[in-house]
Write a protein that holds these residues in place. Structure first.
Motif, PDB file in Angstrom:
ATOM      1  N   VAL A 429      -0.012  -8.175   6.637  1.00 55.84           N
ATOM      2  CA  VAL A 429       0.963  -7.102   6.727  1.00 55.84           C
ATOM      3  C   VAL A 429       0.421  -5.895   5.978  1.00 55.84           C
ATOM      4  O   VAL A 429      -0.526  -5.989   5.205  1.00 55.84           O
ATOM      5  N   GLY A 430       1.041  -4.767   6.218  1.00 56.21           N
ATOM      6  CA  GLY A 430       0.622  -3.547   5.543  1.00 56.21           C
ATOM      7  C   GLY A 430       0.872  -2.342   6.422  1.00 56.21           C
ATOM      8  O   GLY A 430       1.271  -2.459   7.592  1.00 56.21           O
ATOM      9  N   GLY A 435      -6.070  -1.872   8.406  1.00 56.26           N
ATOM     10  CA  GLY A 435      -7.232  -2.678   8.775  1.00 56.26           C
ATOM     11  C   GLY A 435      -6.900  -4.077   9.229  1.00 56.26           C
ATOM     12  O   GLY A 435      -7.798  -4.919   9.333  1.00 56.26           O
ATOM     13  N   LYS A 436      -5.633  -4.333   9.559  1.00 51.64           N
ATOM     14  CA  LYS A 436      -5.222  -5.698   9.878  1.00 51.64           C
ATOM     15  C   LYS A 436      -5.874  -6.196  11.169  1.00 51.64           C
ATOM     16  O   LYS A 436      -6.453  -7.288  11.211  1.00 51.64           O
ATOM     17  N   SER A 437      -5.749  -5.421  12.239  1.00 57.10           N
ATOM     18  CA  SER A 437      -6.327  -5.850  13.515  1.00 57.10           C
ATOM     19  C   SER A 437      -7.848  -5.933  13.435  1.00 57.10           C
ATOM     20  O   SER A 437      -8.465  -6.852  13.972  1.00 57.10           O
ATOM     21  N   ILE A 614       0.632 -14.794   2.608  1.00 55.87           N
ATOM     22  CA  ILE A 614       0.756 -13.455   3.152  1.00 55.87           C
ATOM     23  C   ILE A 614      -0.243 -12.559   2.432  1.00 55.87           C
ATOM     24  O   ILE A 614      -0.268 -12.515   1.192  1.00 55.87           O
ATOM     25  N   LEU A 615      -1.071 -11.883   3.212  1.00 58.09           N
ATOM     26  CA  LEU A 615      -2.022 -10.921   2.653  1.00 58.09           C
ATOM     27  C   LEU A 615      -1.508  -9.522   2.942  1.00 58.09           C
ATOM     28  O   LEU A 615      -1.249  -9.177   4.099  1.00 58.09           O
ATOM     29  N   VAL A 616      -1.379  -8.714   1.924  1.00 60.69           N
ATOM     30  CA  VAL A 616      -0.906  -7.341   2.074  1.00 60.69           C
ATOM     31  C   VAL A 616      -2.119  -6.420   1.999  1.00 60.69           C
ATOM     32  O   VAL A 616      -2.820  -6.386   0.987  1.00 60.69           O
ATOM     33  N   LEU A 617      -2.376  -5.691   3.110  1.00 60.13           N
ATOM     34  CA  LEU A 617      -3.520  -4.787   3.167  1.00 60.13           C
ATOM     35  C   LEU A 617      -3.065  -3.350   3.029  1.00 60.13           C
ATOM     36  O   LEU A 617      -2.030  -2.946   3.575  1.00 60.13           O
ATOM     37  N   TYR A 638       4.687  -5.061  -0.747  1.00 60.79           N
ATOM     38  CA  TYR A 638       5.392  -5.963   0.164  1.00 60.79           C
ATOM     39  C   TYR A 638       6.892  -5.933  -0.109  1.00 60.79           C
ATOM     40  O   TYR A 638       7.707  -5.870   0.824  1.00 60.79           O
ATOM     41  N   ALA A 639       7.260  -5.981  -1.366  1.00 62.62           N
ATOM     42  CA  ALA A 639       8.677  -5.977  -1.718  1.00 62.62           C
ATOM     43  C   ALA A 639       9.342  -4.679  -1.251  1.00 62.62           C
ATOM     44  O   ALA A 639      10.489  -4.695  -0.774  1.00 62.62           O
ATOM     45  N   LYS A 640       8.623  -3.566  -1.386  1.00 57.64           N
ATOM     46  CA  LYS A 640       9.190  -2.288  -0.945  1.00 57.64           C
ATOM     47  C   LYS A 640       9.353  -2.270   0.576  1.00 57.64           C
ATOM     48  O   LYS A 640      10.375  -1.802   1.095  1.00 57.64           O
TER      49      LYS A 640
END
Length: 675
Positions: A429-430, A435-437, A614-617, A638-640
């Motif tokens: 997520v991010g 850069g996720k895809s 969960i990886l936050v980018l 992530y929390a925001k």
């Protein structure tokens, strides 16, 4: 096009040397039998077509006037009727003339068949090889290349080559034989008059050389204009729904009009030279004919050679000169067509070989192994990556297959480091552009990492064959790709070992292969498919236009279910469906992901909260990692994001917004799907 604006395709096109020679050595030799047959038949047919005027001249002097013995150039007198006048000479002349016309007709048919077989065989090979090369190119080529230009190479340019090989090549041989044969015959008949007849030839050669040099860049510009027009039309038609819903038909028509007008201007620039060249050639050829007629006529009327000329000129020889010099005019006037086709083919050839010469970076290493019996352990080991742009010889690349990366390119991914155990589900997520895809495209090896390594079951993905790697990974993106065909054909795409139907019947539901039906059921697609007019045999149109977005997405998921991959990549797989359908699909995806390693990209965080990790980018880096509850407690990005989507906070804090803006401004153009 300036150097900074040149694409990789443009760079390699400009490097092609002797394109037409290369066409013959690489493709023409494959069909050399047809080429030799056509050329041989062509030469003999043209030579035979020169016989009637020569025989007619001999008959006039001997069989009709009886002034001279019956003779033909290069034919021994012992083979000819010698008594004059004699009906035998007339019959002999008539037989030779008729025979020459028959031979010319038969061999013209032979060379036409052979030439067409040769030209179309070469065109077929060029088109299919170019398409195979295009399919084989790395994704960085498609990041930079417009579809319309590639279509122009596969269609327009290949057709231009066929026309050149079919028409211009054979016509060149025909004209060459005609000019050489006419010249030889005329010199044998009367060398002095032949010299006057052919005196315009050097001027024609010089004029032709000038024309070829002047017209060559204009043909290249015209071919580029064709590609631009194809691109504009392809984009306009591909986005017709947006055009209509936006009411921008007039705007798009204007864009097509401007592009078409650019093509019109460049075509006219090329044709203006033809307007000079063709009449000029005809004028020179006409002057040659006029000189022959005037000088020969005076010579015959006065009975003495005019001016410095000497000797005699018979009536038959004069008739032969008139007939052959007239034939001399027509071939020379056709040279302009051949030159035009030659230059057009040369420009097309450069584009064809420019495409074929583009190197690949993502290739199987020598000794690459097959990836079999995949457990699903995945590791990203300090991975960094830049998107390729610009000249292949720029920094970071080389002409022999290097990755084209300019010095100014920024990192898309920087120092990504994590591992996934078999069967785990990892969510990425991010913000958009994080850069996720791209991260998961490196797993599929659509691109190669610049630094670090991506491993599956301990194998660096660069050390296994790309085909076996991609067979083991199922990829469902937010941009669903379907082909024109039936529902069943699209579901089984990539699993061609599965027949569309069980029996010999049609495409009815009761005959569809059970594996296809089971895959559709698993993707919650079976119910809507059975309600279609022809069920699984329903044609869905180009890109699946006859289906809704959610229906297309479910077919894409069914296709992946049928593939039964060891690793699953879901890139916004439920983005195109409503909440109710998403619930159904999510249930099927949970079943599909139960026993396999799964990567999940989602902007809708409610779909990822049950992931194992969960990886936050952000900005190409992993800034947070952990489970859903753990990340909420950390009160970071992530929390925001969760708070905004859950309605607990109205918007992201300004520090996150400003950081996202700054990152977007720094990031080079990329092609991440949906990012």
């Amino acid at each position: 096009m300036s150097g900074a604006e040149e694409s990789v395709f443009d760079v390699y096109r400009d490097r092609v040397e002797r394109p037409l020679y290369r066409l013959f050595t690489e493709y023409g030799t494959r069909e050399w039998r047809w080429l030799v047959l056509g050329m041989t038949a062509n030469v003999i047919a043209r030579a035979a077509s020169l016989l009637p005027p020569v025989v007619l001249g001999a008959a006039i002097d001997s069989a009709f006037d009886g002034d001279a013995p019956y003779s033909l150039p290069l034919i021994p007198a012992s083979l000819l009727p010698t008594a004059a006048p004699d009906p035998v000479q007339f019959r002999f002349s008539a037989a030779v003339i008729v025979g020459a016309f028959v031979v010319t007709a038969v061999l013209t048919w032979v060379y036409g068949v052979a030439a067409n077989n040769f030209a179309h065989s070469v065109m077929h090979a060029v088109r299919t090889d170019s398409y195979a090369k295009m399919q084989d190119l790395d994704m960085w080529f498609f990041d930079d290349k417009q579809t319309g230009e590639v279509m122009s190479v596969l269609n327009n340019d290949a057709t231009n080559l066929e026309r050149f090989l079919d028409d211009a090549l054979q016509n060149s041989v025909r004209i060459g034989v005609m000019l050489l044969g006419i010249g030889v015959v005329l010199f044998l008949e009367n060398a002095q008059l032949a010299f006057l007849t052919l005196v315009a030839v050097p001027a024609m050669v010089g004029f032709t050389y000038w024309f070829m040099k002047a017209v060559e860049p204009r043909y290249a510009a015209q071919r580029e204009a064709v590609a631009d027009l194809n691109t504009r039309l392809e984009n306009a038609l591909g986005g017709i729904q947006l055009v209509k819903t936006s009411g921008t038909e007039e705007y798009e028509t204007g864009r097509v009009r401007r592009t078409s007008h650019a093509y019109y201007r460049k075509t006219l620039a090329m044709l203006r030279l033809n307007y000079i060249y063709r009449p000029g050639m005809e004028l020179l050829a006409g002057v040659s004919f006029a000189v022959t007629f005037v000088v020969g006529g005076l010579w015959l009327i006065d009975g003495t050679a005019p001016g410095p000329l000497t000797g005699e000129l018979s009536s038959g020889a004069f008739v032969t000169f008139i007939l052959l010099s007239q034939r001399f005019v027509t071939p020379l006037s056709e040279v302009s067509n051949i030159v035009s086709q030659y230059e057009n083919a040369k420009a097309s050839c450069e584009r064809v070989f420019g495409l074929q010469d583009i190197p690949r970076r993502v290739t199987d290493e020598p000794g690459a192994i097959e990836l079999d019996d995949v457990d699903g352990a995945v590791e990203y080991d300090d991975v960094s990556f830049r998107y390729a742009q610009g000249d292949p010889d720029a920094a970071g690349g080389d002409a022999d297959g290097g990755h084209p990366v300019p010095d100014s390119a920024n990192l898309i991914l920087d120092g990504i480091d994590f591992s996934v155990e078999p069967g785990e589900t990892v969510a990425l997520v991010g913000p958009t552009g994080a850069g996720k895809s791209t991260l998961l495209k490196l797993l599929l090896r659509l691109y190669d990492v610049d630094e670090g390594a991506v491993r599956i079951d301990g194998h660096d993905v660069r050390e296994v064959t790309a085909r076996s790697l991609r067979r083991s990974i199922g990829y469902v993106s937010q941009d669903t790709v379907l082909f024109d065909g039936t529902v069943a054909e699209n579901i089984r795409y990539g699993r061609f070992d599965v027949d569309v139907a069980r029996g010999d019947g049609g495409d009815g539901d009761d005959e569809v292969h059970e594996d296809i039906v089971e895959a559709a059921e698993a993707a919650e697609a079976h119910e809507f498919i059975t309600n279609l007019p022809d069920g699984y045999g329903t044609g869905i149109g180009e890109r699946g236009v006859k289906l809704s977005g959610g229906q297309r997405q479910r077919l894409s998921i069914a296709r992946t279910v049928l593939q039964d991959p060891d690793i699953l990549v879901l890139d916004e797989a439920t983005s195109a469906v409503d909440t109710e359908t998403e619930m159904l699909i999510q249930r099927s995806l949970d079943r599909l992901a139960a026993d396999r390693t799964t990567f999940l990209i989602a902007h809708r965080l409610s779909t990822v909260k049950d992931a194992d990790e969960i990886l936050v980018l952000e900005g190409g880096e992993v800034v947070e990692r952990g489970g859903h509850e753990e990340l909420l407690e950390a009160d970071g990005l992530y929390a925001k994001l969760w708070g905004v989507q859950a309605g607990e906070i109205e918007s992201l804090p300004e520090e996150f917004v400003e950081r996202a803006r700054r990152r977007q401004a720094e990031t080079v153009l990329s092609t991440e799907d949906g990012e």
